[in-house]
Write a protein that holds these residues in place. Structure first.
Motif, PDB file in Angstrom:
ATOM      1  N   SER A 231      77.697   9.065 -24.420  1.00 37.81           N
ATOM      2  CA  SER A 231      77.207  10.025 -25.399  1.00 37.81           C
ATOM      3  C   SER A 231      75.893  10.646 -24.946  1.00 37.81           C
ATOM      4  O   SER A 231      74.882   9.965 -24.771  1.00 37.81           O
ATOM      5  CB  SER A 231      77.022   9.329 -26.745  1.00 37.81           C
ATOM      6  N   ALA A 232      75.909  11.961 -24.758  1.00 31.98           N
ATOM      7  CA  ALA A 232      74.708  12.653 -24.321  1.00 31.98           C
ATOM      8  C   ALA A 232      73.601  12.488 -25.359  1.00 31.98           C
ATOM      9  O   ALA A 232      72.417  12.419 -25.020  1.00 31.98           O
ATOM     10  CB  ALA A 232      75.013  14.127 -24.102  1.00 31.98           C
ATOM     11  N   ASP A 233      74.005  12.418 -26.615  1.00 26.78           N
ATOM     12  CA  ASP A 233      73.014  12.287 -27.669  1.00 26.78           C
ATOM     13  C   ASP A 233      72.304  10.938 -27.574  1.00 26.78           C
ATOM     14  O   ASP A 233      71.082  10.849 -27.705  1.00 26.78           O
ATOM     15  CB  ASP A 233      73.716  12.440 -29.011  1.00 26.78           C
ATOM     16  N   GLN A 234      73.095   9.890 -27.328  1.00 25.40           N
ATOM     17  CA  GLN A 234      72.513   8.561 -27.127  1.00 25.40           C
ATOM     18  C   GLN A 234      71.568   8.591 -25.933  1.00 25.40           C
ATOM     19  O   GLN A 234      70.516   7.951 -25.946  1.00 25.40           O
ATOM     20  CB  GLN A 234      73.615   7.535 -26.822  1.00 25.40           C
TER      21      GLN A 234
END
Ligand SMILES: Nc1ncnc2c1ncn2[C@@H]1O[C@H](COP(=O)(O)OP(=O)(O)OP(=O)(O)O)[C@@H](O)[C@H]1O
Ligand SMILES: Nc1ncnc2c1ncn2[C@@H]1O[C@H](COP(=O)(O)OP(=O)(O)OP(=O)(O)O)[C@@H](O)[C@H]1O
Ligand SMILES: [Mg+2]
Ligand SMILES: [Mg+2]
Lengths: 331, 509, 291, 331
Positions: free
Chosen positions: C44-47
């Motif tokens: 996950s890029a957000d993570q």
């Protein structure tokens, strides 16, 4: 287990009251205990205003999408399309801003409207074609992945993202509160008001509580369910937009993983305050537990494998405390 | 008579292969209390569901105020001035009394938010009028069936409905609550509201209604009014012939040894120090008002709840079931009060529902743990015949049966198992007079064969008809024991209102 | 203040190549007297952004971003930039405020694709298992397209695999492709933009008993090398991730010392083409590659 | 929609009967129609014995894990740990065979027993600690991922995998039927027998149908629920073993993606024959629809994006036909 049960029956009223508090506030107590633990373990880095702002900022997007999902589950359905939808929305907004050079506000409105349309489609398939919501939203999600792919050929849209678009997510509001947090508060606050304090919210709760009873009482169950999906779809769109702004690019499947996070938050939240009922406040607490858990373990620097183990344990313990408290108090 | 509010003509409706309604007609004038009777499965509820927009008729027409109407949805039915209290009570468990009353009703708002204070002000007098005693902001979770009925009635009044349809309202009400309901119904009628009243209790029908329609096998077979409206005529119309009257066992039969015994059983807040003995071969009744704690007592005996204190003995040995499964192993059976929620698997077949408590009899053998499906079907067939369950076949899902027939399935499960002790909680709720006699006969037959039977009933006439001995409960305590000739409707009702404190000492049951 | 902290954010800390890079980086960090902290962003890029921000909170000494393209860690780079912490990428490219990179995937594909085309004699059919969401894979696909475009007698079928699910996808795509490409008609090859989808395809080939299809991967993970030794895979390009990680952390010291004067740069470690013929020699030189 | 409803109401009995057939066999008709369509579109490559064998062989693993999941959902719970568990099992069996040099049968037994233990833990957390199964199994799944990582340090176990282990999955049985297919038939056949034809299966169905009623009918509800989780865990273990054998290695997260596939199969299946009830046969049909849909689209050579779109559409249409048929027939 039955020993526990029998002995609990002999508990003093005081002990029962204490258990009752656990039943109601178990997850919140869990959250606070976790924050306290991490504060002791990493006193310098964890319990600071800037870290807490940081965590909230990070978690805002997940909270918004989880808030939307809460509406879908409150009306008794699952929405598995949200992660895929948010990925599509992220690509789309970037495309609209970068390639089509639309003004940002217009692009935002278009994408959120599309989110509503996707919700409408989900709702229609579930209520009118009567397809189980798991299959319906999984199917729609798969289709959306295809569309995202068709729009971008799978290649992230990166070049030429204007600074103003990045500021959507990176910018700060009055008192330096990050925009993401403001958006999250507005959305969750609005959803909370809607569900808990408006006549429409009563119908929403009724449909989720007992759809048959609601129908017999003359509530238009299908319309309420569709509304739940539409809100879920709009929140997914907002999350997709903010994510694209945060990443600075529109990337296929960038938001897919929000699905699991949102589910965890929503189901964690259902153990908060009310027994097994889904509600917006609970989702907020659930999302906070997940976000602070991730952050605290990161900052403490636990080895990778134990981060997984502890994250899993946090989920179970947070809910387990509330559930055990409840079942003991009610015996 | 005034122009009818509602006219239904030649309504027909089929579900799959079953022709539930073959052509029924009925009309109701404003202010009229119109009775609707018929055997289980005659089509009463189906007719109501069509009026409510829940089912759609295959043929026929509905007029309201003389205008042909298509009732497509429940909302439409509401708009047309009708309000329904369906046989299977519907409420939202997580909500408060007030929220349930206002379910589906347009609400007052302030700045777009629900103005609960103003709503409560409007609703309070109506709630008082129908006799809701619980605070409006209390949760409905712990409320009795009776109170939930009152909530539904209250909703109809808040809506200012012109026709209120009640499908077996007294099935789960005690005598006193029923009396209050009758008063409300008469009151409504006087104020010009029409009431369509469905019941299997003919006395009620006779005392309340001015006109009665009778359904039999999906057809209207009679409309009785005035002098023609009397009990024999009703019975005749319902069953299409005369009916064997229930006969009270003339002589008190030999009762056997004590099979089950409870000593000072307590579970706060509903059951306090209950002691009783149950003999083989007897039918012991437990009378009392709704809320007296009888269901709770039954759950304790059956291991569904655990007592705070007290002891139980079964066949002379200490008995402390950890779960219903243990109780069933030890030889008990329970027909619970709420059949749909607590007894039946609605999507499963009749054979499945009957077989679930008799699985040990359905295996081919200890070493071949496969199920003998033929045995299951034939056992189910027998039960369908002996209880005259109205169904296409043993594989019909129970959810498709009429309410009374569902009840028969719930009882049949245990009649098939033949436990040592059978507890029946409201066994004939919603059952028509013919089937009721049949169920009573079967209960007595089992007792004669040596089973110990405990029957809980809120219907005043049922216990005297059925029981050798009756214990009356009030506020969680046994306040009186009635035996033999002393068992009468009057004695039970009287004892139900006793103050438990006053009698505890001199009536150690 | 205790030891300087090296923050590592991995797209998948359980993926073999990532693991080797992390091992190399950790070794160098130990030598510097730094401690390392690895966060698995689980794809996950957000993570990943969150993790980089967390490291910024912690005032980490330096941060390594593994595989997430610089274009998808905007918020993380901003936070690190504000805190004056250098960020380097592995396979994430050079751009924005990234100080250095290596592990750029594109060039690694060249020897493998050249070999594939050569073995096919310039004609036949290729099943390409691609993953365009990943920067590295996309670059490799571009490289392949360029080379294959010179051979009009080669037809390519492209299928996108998913993460997770690449083994299963590789196998299923292979099944379907094999059904319409029977043995003995033409030269066949399966190419994975990294080893794992190709390994999934090998499962299908073996289940069907097809030995007429040559399989190519890239990265040279232990499993691919094992398959090459056993003759199920034709070639892969071994990416020396351990050295990449090691060198990168060594260079981080220079980056820190240079401060604002540092010029962003790519510091690639060349890949090694491994085939059945060269496998034994290769493994003698690099026994660590298969551990 | 209400137009459809009104017109359907006046349908002839014949039309109603036809709709009834759709209601029961909608998904099966959908499967057959799909196979027929692909056979026409790709007559040379799709409808061949070898392609069908390959598709079945490939799908067997997903079918086994989905069969196990079916038992969990039949007793009314969700099991989100299966994918993560299968990944762990794959690593573990490879480790036991390669590093510990255990005989293969023993290793298989140990791993399947571990699967049962994981199911037991899930079941215990759900029934005794009373944690919602979504959170419980998600938490356990996360922990298992951590354990898999701890066991292998993230490095796939590759070298020295004996040929005999590979033959578990690659080998063929009598008449050349691949072992995977044999295993799948044995497992699904066994589960079908258990659920549909044994007294225990009646209790399993009862618990899923109405847990309160099952309890009052003397069924030990907790034990049956735990059994459901245990079977689900054992099937996940078997899938993990066969996958490791197929890949020739134990790789972290190799099986994670089975979770979504299994869910899709199970929920697709719930629209087969019986309305909205989960059952083993339905899961089989669901898994076949997914497998043949993927294969057929691929052979036809649809571009990637339209493959996603069509896959999503197939899910919805297969269930939609059955559901619409049912609701029209029953009006
Ligand atoms: N959804 C359904 N599907 C199939 N058959 C049904 C359905 N609903 C009702 N029926 C059948 O229609 C007939 C009439 O049922 P209905 O519930 O109207 O009877 P009733 O007169 O209300 O009986 P009771 O007094 O027992 O409540 C019964 O034979 C019943 O089995
Ligand atoms: N464990 C329970 N959970 C939920 N509701 C219950 C439970 N036990 C009893 N009730 C409901 O509470 C109400 C009062 O039950 P109680 O046992 O006190 O009275 P009762 O004498 O059995 O009344 P009834 O005449 O309705 O059988 C009933 O409507 C019953 O359905
Ligand atoms: Mg009825
Ligand atoms: Mg009761």
């Amino acid at each position: 287990m039955s020993n526990v049960a029998i002995s609990a029956r002999r508990l003093s009223p005081g002990a029962k009251a204490a258990l009752g508090i656990f039943a109601r506030y178990g997850t919140i107590i869990g959250l606070l205990a976790m924050i306290a633990t991490f504060s002791i373990l990493s006193p310098g880095a964890f319990p600071t205003v800037s870290n807490f702002t940081n965590v909230l900022n990070q978690a805002s997007l997940a909270m918004i999408i989880a808030g939307g999902l809460t509406l879908a589950v409150v009306v008794g359905e699952l929405d598995l399309s949200i992660g895929f939808a948010a990925s599509l929305h992220g690509i789309l907004i970037t495309g609209l801003v970068v390639h089509d050079k639309l003004p940002i506000p217009l692009a935002v409105v278009i994408v959120i409207a599309l989110g509503a349309v996707i919700g409408l489609v989900n709702g229609f398939i579930v209520t009118k074609v009567k397809v189980n919501s798991v299959i319906a939203t999984l199917g729609v999600g798969t289709i959306l992945t295809g569309l995202a792919f068709a729009y971008s050929a799978g290649v992230p849209i990166v070049a030429g993202v204007p600074e103003a678009f990045l500021q959507l997510s990176l910018g700060r509001w009055l008192f330096g509160i990050p925009n993401n947090i403001v958006a999250m508060i507005v959305v969750l606050g609005g959803l909370w008001l809607l569900v808990e304090r408006t006549p429409l919210g009563q119908e929403i709760q009724a449909v989720g509580g007992n759809a048959v009873a609601a129908r017999l009482a003359g509530v238009n169950v299908d319309r309420i369910k569709i509304l739940g999906f539409v809100i879920s779809g709009m929140c997914a769109a907002l999350t997709g937009i903010l994510l694209a702004s945060r990443l600075g690019s529109g990337t296929a499947s960038a938001a897919d993983s929000y699905l699991l996070t949102a589910f965890a938050a929503v189901f964690l939240g259902s153990a908060t305050l009310r027994d097994g009922e889904f509600h917006v406040l609970g989702t907020l607490v659930g999302a906070l537990i997940i976000a602070f858990g991730f952050n605290g373990l990161n900052i403490f620097g636990a080895p990778t494998f134990s981060q997984y183990v502890l994250q899993g344990a946090i989920l179970i313990i947070a809910v387990g405390m509330a559930s055990l408290g409840r079942s003991l108090a009610e015996r | 008579m005034a122009a009818p509010f509602l006219v239904a003509r030649d309504i027909a409706k089929a579900f799959g292969g079953t022709q539930a309604l073959k052509g029924v007609s009925l009309d109701i004038a404003p202010g009229e209390i119109h009775g609707l009777v018929g055997a289980n499965g005659a089509g009463k509820s189906t007719f109501i569901r069509i009026l409510a927009g829940l089912n759609h008729p295959d043929a026929g027409r509905v007029e309201i105020d003389g205008q042909g109407r298509e009732i497509g949805t429940p909302q439409r039915a509401t708009e047309l001035g009708m309000s329904f209290i369906h046989q299977e009570l519907a409420f939202v468990p997580g909500m408060t009394v007030l929220q349930n009353i206002m379910l589906g009703v347009p609400k007052k708002t302030r700045f777009g938010l629900t103005d609960w204070r103003a709503i409560a002000r409007d609703v309070a007098p109506i709630a008082r009028r129908v006799g809701i005693s619980a605070p409006l902001n209390a949760g409905v979770k712990g409320l009795s069936t009776a109170e939930i009925w009152l909530i539904n009635i209250c909703r109809a009044l808040v809506r200012k409905a012109r026709l209120i349809v009640m499908d077996e309202p007294t099935a789960s009400l005690a005598a006193s609550e029923a009396e209050r309901l009758f008063a409300i119904v008469r009151d409504l009628s006087a104020s010009g509201v029409a009431v369509l009243y469905i019941s299997h209790r003919l006395d009620e029908i006779l005392s309340l209604c001015t006109r009665v329609s009778v359904f039999r096998d999906g057809r209207s077979v009679a409309e009785l009014a005035g002098d023609a409206l009397n009990r024999p005529a009703l019975v005749e119309a319902i069953v299409g012939g005369a009916i064997r009257d229930v006969q009270r066992a003339a002589t008190a039969r030999q009762r056997g040894d004590v099979v089950m015994e409870a000593k000072k059983l307590t579970r706060a807040p509903k059951v306090h120090g209950v002691s009783l003995q149950l003999h083989a071969g007897e039918v012991l009744g437990i009378g009392g008002l709704v809320g007296a704690g009888r269901t709770e007592l039954a759950r304790l005996l059956f291991g569904a709840d655990r007592p705070d204190s007290g002891e139980m003995m079964l066949m002379g040995r200490p008995y402390a079931p950890a779960s219903p499964a243990a109780a069933v192993q030890a030889g008990l059976g329970l027909v619970p009060e709420e059949r749909r929620a607590e007894a039946l698997f609605l999507s499963k077949s009749i054979a499945f529902n009957l077989g679930i408590a008799n699985l040990d009899k359905l295996a081919f053998g200890r070493y071949l743990p496969l199920m003998n499906r033929r045995a299951r079907t034939s056992m189910a067939g027998e039960m369908i015949r002996s209880l005259s369950i109205k169904a296409q076949s043993a594989s019909t899902p129970v959810g498709r049966l009429s309410g009374g027939n569902q009840q028969k399935v719930a009882i049949g499960r245990w009649l098939q198992r033949i436990p040592k002790v059978l507890i029946l909680d409201e066994p004939t709720r919603g059952v028509d007079i013919g089937a009721r006699a049949e169920i009573h006969r079967l209960i007595r037959q089992q007792a004669e064969a040596g089973m110990a039977v405990l029957v809980i009933s809120s219907e005043p006439d049922e216990l005297p008809e059925l029981c050798d001995r009756v214990l009356v409960m009030a506020e969680g305590r046994i306040v009186r024991e009635l035996t033999g000739p002393a068992v009468s409707r009057k004695a039970i009702v009287e004892a139900s209102y006793l103050e438990p404190e006053a009698v505890m000492e001199d009536h150690p049951a | 203040q205790d030891k300087p902290l090296l923050g590592i954010v991995s797209i998948s800390a359980t993926e073999a190549n990532n693991v080797r890079y992390i091992q190399g980086a950790t070794k160098a960090a130990d030598e510097h007297g730094w401690k390392t902290n690895v966060v698995d962003a689980a794809g996950s890029a957000d993570q990943a952004n969150a993790a980089i921000q967390n490291f910024a909170q912690l005032k980490a000494h330096a941060i390594i971003d593994m595989v997430f393209p610089y274009s998808s860690i905007g918020a993380g780079l901003a936070a690190a930039g504000d805190a004056g912490i250098p960020v380097v990428t592995w396979g994430g490219g050079l751009g924005s405020t990234v100080a250095a990179t290596n592990g750029s995937g594109g060039p690694m594909a060249i020897p493998v694709v050249d070999l594939m085309v050569e073995k096919m004699g310039g004609k036949g059919s290729i099943l390409a298992l691609t993953y365009r969401t990943g920067e590295v894979c996309r670059n490799r696909e571009v490289v392949m397209d360029e080379i294959v475009a010179k051979h009009p007698d080669i037809t390519i079928t492209k299928n996108e695999v998913r993460i997770p699910g690449y083994f299963e996808d590789g196998a299923q795509y292979a099944n379907a492709w094999l059904a319409s490409h029977p043995a003995g008609k033409e030269n066949l090859a399966i190419w994975g933009c990294w080893d794992d989808p190709a390994i999934g395809a090998i499962g299908s080939l073996r289940a069907q008993g097809r030995d007429d299809v040559l399989v190519y991967g890239i990265n040279g993970n232990a499993q691919a090398l094992e398959n090459i030794k056993n003759g199920f895979m034709t070639a892969t390009a071994w990416q020396d991730s351990f050295t990449e990680g090691y060198n990168m952390v060594k260079m981080l010291k220079d980056i820190k010392n240079a401060g604002g004067a540092w010029q962003a740069k790519a510091a690639e470690v060349p890949a090694v083409l491994v085939t059945k013929e060269t496998a034994d020699a290769f493994l003698k030189d690099h026994p660590e590659a298969i551990k």
